[in-house]
Write a protein that holds these residues in place. Structure first.
Motif, short mmCIF file in Angstrom:
data_model
loop_
_atom_site.label_atom_id
_atom_site.label_comp_id
_atom_site.label_asym_id
_atom_site.label_seq_id
_atom_site.Cartn_x
_atom_site.Cartn_y
_atom_site.Cartn_z
N ASP A 353 0.83 -1.17 0.02
CA ASP A 353 -0.13 0.01 0.05
C ASP A 353 0.73 1.26 -0.12
N VAL A 354 1.94 1.21 0.94
CA VAL A 354 2.64 2.31 0.85
C VAL A 354 3.78 2.47 -0.03
N SER A 429 10.03 1.59 9.72
CA SER A 429 8.85 1.83 10.58
C SER A 429 8.11 0.30 11.07
N GLN B 71 4.04 4.27 10.20
CA GLN B 71 3.68 4.32 8.95
C GLN B 71 2.23 3.11 8.88
N SER B 72 1.51 3.13 7.97
CA SER B 72 0.61 2.10 7.88
C SER B 72 -0.45 2.24 9.01
N GLY B 74 -3.24 3.06 8.45
CA GLY B 74 -4.52 2.87 7.76
C GLY B 74 -4.19 3.00 6.29
N THR B 76 -3.29 4.22 2.72
CA THR B 76 -2.55 5.54 2.53
C THR B 76 -3.45 6.62 1.86
N SER B 91 2.17 7.77 3.50
CA SER B 91 2.85 6.50 3.97
C SER B 91 1.83 5.94 5.29
N GLY B 92 0.66 6.53 5.07
CA GLY B 92 -0.10 6.00 6.25
C GLY B 92 0.06 6.38 7.48
#
Lengths: 569, 306
Positions: A353-354, A429, B71-72, B74, B76, B91-92
């Protein structure tokens, strides 16, 4: 590959060509399509070709044009199957698998009309071996390759031409994968006369001397500005399809490409392995109207996190293993819990997703290191290390490194680019969130990363491989054998498993049908030993106007231009 | 010949001490400044915003709704929701948390730069104005040379050469170009003040130069210095945001409004909140400092007094 399968393929391809021939220069095309009167395909590329000399070609944009201009004994169709080009059929292979006899068509010609004979094949193959560029190893199985590639001889002793249309190749070992290698551009036939006339280094730059036997020829080239191609009239291989002109604008940056595409200045964007930017891909994905133009294909590239199995790496099975020495199957693997922890702590859905524009530029990996869709893929959901499990990851990590000493000073190395930086930041992260550790990011240029990885100096780094041809040997021999694990070689983990090597050697000698279970077993071994934390498989995106048909990607290369057609619009 | 009146009748302007005469309340200069500042509504609004920003910056150093680096959280590009009032970025990451973290960076850079550039500018300005001669020539030459060089070039060179993207390095880099205005101002003030009677008096009783500069000249130049420093803060915040926008600012994942805006620029068409929120924060902050700076200038400048 059996003769029957080859014949059926040839028939299928020929039938497709006949169907396409109906649609030249306006009028009805395939399936009742009405073709536009002007069959000119215009598209941009950002980076100019570095070379169109098959002996030197190695980058995506070079390959895209070389495969249209040149032909070898074999080629690949749009589904990546090997097809006969100059060869009349599959080679006769001796029972020990070491002698290949190729039979050639007698009507094959270069576009300048010169006939192609066995002497041209010998010249082309020996030249490619002698150039010793990145893909010269296509001929490594042939007896005498080493002497030719290192300049001791001008011709490989294992190659011979019994007559004008027969080639005989003697191999050092049986190599069931060799035919896959011969289907790529490095084995294309070049004209000695044209190379002599045009000059060894520059013959491919000029339309007059860029002589090949492929369905298209270059008609114009201005370096860093433009290229143009046209189909070869009365091509010996059959129909060249509907297109009459291919115009390529060179040096157009990604944003300008899309802007001009939207103003109908280009028919499509994304050819020659140069997809639109992730931002534009996401923009198109988010727009219901534009979404129709966006075509995403799986690509033969996998990306993973490399663990170092050697030296004082915390991920090594035991301290002090030297690269190329056995590191698996020894019953002791002090690094495995660490490798597990680093892999299980990655939520690949979140990463995709990112880092991949909401999944538009890659798909999460769940089935091993060989990309989905390629031979050797282990299967969906078959990699238990590619599953996100934060609690197991944390407990494995705590057991492996209770006081944090093993990750002290640990860096994640990667070659700097927008996408790689996003991947790296997401990994950082996720490791921080799920393992509670801080891993520094260390970007560098690509040559530095490759040199350090090959020297096994990186303990944690980005790893990636894009297949050159659809055969598992392309992955294993380059990445995960004891030979590849040696210093300076591409087995960046330094992973060496003699039992797996033995299986791979057997597999390499067999035809793909027999070899595939062995390769898949080897792939499972990599999963069992958690050699790398595979992250995702690549995709290739095109923006294509609805009136352009037949363009796409076969997971390795663009679809052949012969199948592309412009509908009336 | 005029004769004196037989009885003295005081005129309206005559000074006669009576019980009914009202003497104005004695006020210090600062109290007077504050009184004037309070009358300026925009300056008060600016000050209130700055106070909120300072509190936010302090709070963000130990608490944000979510970790600024995480990040993440939820999907993006997610727009504002109850859980994430300002939405999520590319990047959420939680934009509200990063906005708070960015406030800290902006405050540190702004105040740090104003402090450092003021120290450099005040010292050089005092020396140049007080001693004149070759010291003045040298400092003036330095100022003119630095004025001739583009700020951005100097800052980029410093960041590129040192390969450091920490806050300290950024403050240093911006300060090296921000001290010029302060030095010029202080030099001018000192040139004027050094001729005043109280300085002459101090000199005549043998007061040392350093003492004259610190106790007599500097305090009398403080008003304009404060105003100048107030204007340095928004300039530094903007510069840091610009550097971060270009990718030369603080190292990710440390949040910076400029970097947040840069991240959002690419997704302007389908996730405008990512760029709009940090851009709005930047605008409001810059306006707040400018309102306060204007108010301070009006309050401290005697010529503005009516």
């Amino acid at each position: 590959m059996t003769g029957i399968r080859f014949k059926s393929l040839v028939v299928t391809v020929a039938a497709a060509f006949v169907a396409m021939a109906c649609g030249t220069n306006g009028g009805p095309g395939t399936g009742g399509e009405e073709l536009a009167p002007d069959q000119t395909l215009t598209f941009p590329i950002q980076d100019d070709v570095q070379t169109l000399d098959p002996g030197h070609v190695q980058s995506g944009e070079d390959i895209a044009f070389t495969t249209e201009m040149f032909a070898g004994l074999y080629g690949l169709d749009n589904s990546n199957k090997i097809i006969n080009l100059i060869a009349t059929g599959p080679p006769d292979v001796s029972s020990d698998g070491k002698t290949y006899t190729f039979h050639m068509r007698k009507d094959a010609k270069f576009w300048n009309g010169d006939p192609i004979k066995s002497a041209d094949v010998l010249y082309s193959w020996n030249r490619a071996a002698a150039l010793n560029d990145a893909y010269a190893t296509v001929f490594q199985p042939v007896v005498g390759f080493d002497d030719t590639s290192n300049g001791k001889t001008k011709a490989m002793s294992g190659l011979s031409a019994p007559d004008d249309y027969t080639i005989k190749a003697q191999l050092t070992d049986a190599a069931g994968y060799w035919l896959s290698e011969l289907a790529i551009w490095t084995a294309a036939i070049v004209s000695q006369k044209a190379i002599t006339a045009g000059g060894e280094d520059s013959w491919w730059t000029k339309p007059d001397t860029a002589v090949g036997a492929g369905p298209f020829k270059m008609t114009e080239r201005t370096a860093k500005a433009s290229m143009a191609f046209q189909p070869v009239a009365n091509w010996w291989g059959g129909s060249t399809g509907a297109l009459k002109n291919i115009k390529v604008e060179v040096g157009v940056d990604q944003a300008s490409q899309v802007k001009k595409y939207e103003a109908s200045g280009y028919d499509l964007v994304g050819m020659a392995n140069q997809p639109p930017s992730p931002d534009d891909i996401l923009r198109y994905k988010s727009d219901p109207t534009k979404q129709k133009d966006e075509n995403i294909y799986p690509s033969a590239r996998s990306t993973w996190v490399n663990f170092n199995f050697t030296g004082n790496s915390p991920f090594a099975p035991k301290a002090g293993i030297t690269p190329g020495n056995p590191t698996a199957g020894l019953g002791q693997d002090d690094g495995k819990k660490g490798r597990n922890a680093f892999s299980l702590s990655i939520d690949r859905d979140a990463m995709v997703d990112v880092a991949c524009s909401k999944g538009a530029t890659c798909t999460k990996a769940t089935g091993g290191l060989i990309a989905k869709g390629l031979k050797g893929y282990v299967g969906d959901g078959k990699d238990p290390n590619a599953v996100f499990n934060a609690s197991t990851a944390k407990s494995d990590y705590t057991a492996w490194d209770p006081n944090g000493s093993k990750i002290k000073g640990l860096q994640y190395r990667f070659n700097a680019s927008a996408t790689n930086t996003k991947i790296a930041q997401n990994l950082q992260s996720q490791w921080k969130a799920n393992l509670g550790i801080n891993i520094d990011l260390a970007p560098s240029d690509f040559p530095t990363l490759i040199a350090d990885r090959n020297a096994k100096k990186t303990n944690l780094s980005r790893g990636s491989w894009g297949a050159d041809y659809d055969h598992p040997q392309d992955w294993f021999d380059n990445l995960w054998t004891c030979e590849a694990a040696k210093p300076g070689h591409g087995g960046t983990e330094g992973y060496c498993n003699p039992a797996m090597d033995k299986n791979l050697k057997t597999a390499n000698a067999e035809s793909i049908d027999k070899a595939l279970p062995l390769y898949q077993q080897a792939g499972q071994t990599l999963i069992d030993d958690n050699v790398d934390a595979v992250l995702f498989y690549g995709t290739q995106t095109y923006f294509t106007h609805s009136y352009v048909k037949g363009a796409g990607f076969n997971s390795l290369y663009d679809f052949n231009w012969q199948g592309i057609r412009i509908l009336k619009h | 010949m005029a004769t004196a009146p037989s009885t003295f009748e005081p005129g309206p302007d005559s000074f006669v001490a009576t019980d009914t005469y009202e003497v104005g309340e004695r006020m210090s200069a600062w109290e007077d400044t504050w009184r004037r500042l309070r009358r300026n509504k925009l300056a008060l609004v600016g000050m209130a915003i700055i106070v909120i920003l300072v509190i936010t910056a302090i709070v963000s150093s130990f608490w944000t709704p979510y970790d600024v680096w995480r990040q993440s959280l939820g999907p993006t590009y997610q727009g504002p929701t109850g859980k994430h009032p300002f939405g999520l970025d590319d990047s959420g990451r939680d934009i509200l948390s990063r906005l708070m973290g960015g406030a800290q960076v902006s405050m540190v850079v702004g105040v740090g730069t104003a402090t450092l550039s003021s120290i450099i500018g005040i010292m050089l300005g005092l020396l140049a104005g007080f001693y004149r001669g070759w010291v003045d020539t040298l400092v003036s030459l330095l100022i003119n040379v630095f004025y001739g060089l583009p700020d951005l070039l100097i800052v980029l060179l410093i960041v590129a050469v040192t390969q450091q993207r920490g806050l300290g390095n950024i403050i240093l880099a911006i300060s090296l170009t921000a001290w010029l205005g302060m030095a010029r101002l202080v030099r001018g003030q000192t040139l004027s003040l050094r001729e005043r009677e109280f300085v002459e008096a101090a000199r005549s009783v043998g007061t040392r130069d350093r003492w004259i500069l610190v106790r007599h000249i500097f305090p009398n130049a403080l008003g304009p210095i404060i105003v100048q420093a107030t204007f340095v803060i928004p300039a530094a915040i903007l510069f840091e945001a610009f550097l971060s926008y270009l990718g030369f600012g603080v190292k990710p994942p440390t949040p910076s409004w400029g970097a947040m805006a840069s991240d959002g620029f690419r997704s302007l068409q389908y996730a405008p909140h990512i760029i709009l929120i940090p851009a709005a924060a930047l605008c409001i902050t810059l306006m707040a400092f400018n309102f306060m700076g204007d108010g301070l200038r009006d309050a401290l400048d005697p010529r503005m007094r009516r």
